[in-house]
Scaffold this motif. Structure first.
Motif, PDB file in Angstrom:
ATOM      1  N   TYR A 101       1.149  -2.213  -8.321  1.00  0.00           N
ATOM      2  CA  TYR A 101       1.823  -2.880  -7.318  1.00  0.00           C
ATOM      3  C   TYR A 101       1.218  -2.617  -6.226  1.00  0.00           C
ATOM      4  O   TYR A 101       0.853  -1.583  -5.768  1.00  0.00           O
ATOM      5  N   ALA A 102       1.622  -3.571  -5.132  1.00  0.00           N
ATOM      6  CA  ALA A 102       0.879  -3.354  -3.798  1.00  0.00           C
ATOM      7  C   ALA A 102       2.212  -3.781  -2.647  1.00  0.00           C
ATOM      8  O   ALA A 102       2.815  -4.817  -3.092  1.00  0.00           O
ATOM      9  N   LYS A 143     -10.521  -4.310  -9.405  1.00  0.00           N
ATOM     10  CA  LYS A 143      -9.488  -3.804 -10.412  1.00  0.00           C
ATOM     11  C   LYS A 143      -8.441  -4.983 -10.119  1.00  0.00           C
ATOM     12  O   LYS A 143      -7.735  -5.283 -11.140  1.00  0.00           O
ATOM     13  N   VAL A 144      -8.231  -5.314  -8.982  1.00  0.00           N
ATOM     14  CA  VAL A 144      -7.146  -6.409  -8.724  1.00  0.00           C
ATOM     15  C   VAL A 144      -7.629  -7.610  -7.973  1.00  0.00           C
ATOM     16  O   VAL A 144      -8.697  -7.672  -7.431  1.00  0.00           O
ATOM     17  N   ASP A 145      -6.871  -8.820  -7.967  1.00  0.00           N
ATOM     18  CA  ASP A 145      -7.546 -10.053  -7.373  1.00  0.00           C
ATOM     19  C   ASP A 145      -6.939  -9.779  -5.770  1.00  0.00           C
ATOM     20  O   ASP A 145      -5.966  -9.252  -5.460  1.00  0.00           O
ATOM     21  N   LEU A 146      -8.019 -10.086  -5.047  1.00  0.00           N
ATOM     22  CA  LEU A 146      -7.683 -10.255  -3.686  1.00  0.00           C
ATOM     23  C   LEU A 146      -7.989 -11.499  -2.872  1.00  0.00           C
ATOM     24  O   LEU A 146      -8.655 -12.249  -3.461  1.00  0.00           O
ATOM     25  N   ASP A 147      -7.265 -12.044  -1.833  1.00  0.00           N
ATOM     26  CA  ASP A 147      -7.378 -13.337  -1.392  1.00  0.00           C
ATOM     27  C   ASP A 147      -8.596 -13.318  -0.498  1.00  0.00           C
ATOM     28  O   ASP A 147      -9.657 -12.298  -0.505  1.00  0.00           O
ATOM     29  N   GLU A 148      -8.896 -14.418   0.185  1.00  0.00           N
ATOM     30  CA  GLU A 148     -10.147 -14.547   0.906  1.00  0.00           C
ATOM     31  C   GLU A 148     -10.314 -13.661   2.252  1.00  0.00           C
ATOM     32  O   GLU A 148     -11.435 -13.453   2.774  1.00  0.00           O
ATOM     33  N   SER A 192      -2.505  -8.711 -10.064  1.00  0.00           N
ATOM     34  CA  SER A 192      -3.229  -9.163 -11.159  1.00  0.00           C
ATOM     35  C   SER A 192      -3.273  -8.254 -12.308  1.00  0.00           C
ATOM     36  O   SER A 192      -3.297  -8.695 -13.378  1.00  0.00           O
ATOM     37  N   MET A 193      -3.202  -6.925 -12.262  1.00  0.00           N
ATOM     38  CA  MET A 193      -3.188  -5.830 -13.058  1.00  0.00           C
ATOM     39  C   MET A 193      -1.868  -5.420 -13.520  1.00  0.00           C
ATOM     40  O   MET A 193      -1.316  -4.838 -12.603  1.00  0.00           O
TER      41      MET A 193
END
Length: 192
Positions: free
Chosen positions: A148-149, A125-130, A143-144
């Protein structure tokens, strides 16, 4: 001082938490789903003991008289009611029966050594880092749009409650801006 608590997890963070709790609790159940046993006389370590665990810290914990190590056991459920936690339901690997340990607190440390956030539920659903952290902008928006996070789920180097509180304040003000279709954050003070 008369309380019994449970710490679940085979990580150094779980060991540190359990060791800290030994100062206050009558009994600390350290529950692991793997065998992290001590060295046998022939120098062979438990089957799951590895470099993820701080062995000296683990030995210190296991030497505490108020620690009961419950290994090769899975956490099934935290039991409680409106008054709070009153037990943890566990099941030994290979068993079909659950056991309830009477505790007043449960502290859960899952896999990943405590450094990888649990973000599997949102990875599509949302972008994650490495490193598995949720990527956010300066408003804490992912990214959605509208999602919020905050805090440790972002997986920053600063895992402190004050950082999560700051993130929460930024996100709350940003969400209010988003919901009201404003370009700027509305503040309740103005410097003149």
């Amino acid at each position: 001082v008369d309380s019994e608590v449970a710490v679940y997890g085979a990580t150094t963070e779980a060991i540190e938490e359990a060791l800290y709790l030994t100062k206050f609790a009558k009994r600390v159940y350290w529950i692991t789903n793997v065998d992290v046993g001590r060295s046998s006389g022939d120098g062979v370590l438990g089957i799951e003991r590895n470099k993820v665990l701080d062995e000296d810290l683990m030995d210190t914990l296991l030497d505490c008289p108020n620690v009961e190590h419950v290994e090769r056991t899975r956490l099934v459920e935290i039991v409680g009611d409106m008054s709070g936690v009153n037990g943890v339901k566990v099941r030994a690997l290979g068993s079909d029966e659950d056991t309830v340990l009477p505790v007043e607190g449960a502290f859960i440390y899952l896999a990943g050594g405590g450094t990888k956030p649990i973000t599997d539920f949102c990875r599509t659903k949302v972008d994650l880092d490495e490193n598995g952290g949720v990527v956010v902008d300066e408003d804490m928006q992912t990214s959605m749009p509208g999602v919020y996070a905050i805090g440790d789920i972002r997986n920053t180097d600063y895992k402190q409650v004050v950082v999560a509180a700051s993130d929460g304040c930024i996100a709350a003000m940003s969400i209010e801006k988003f919901l009201n279709n404003r370009k700027t954050v509305k503040v309740d003070w103005i410097h003149r």
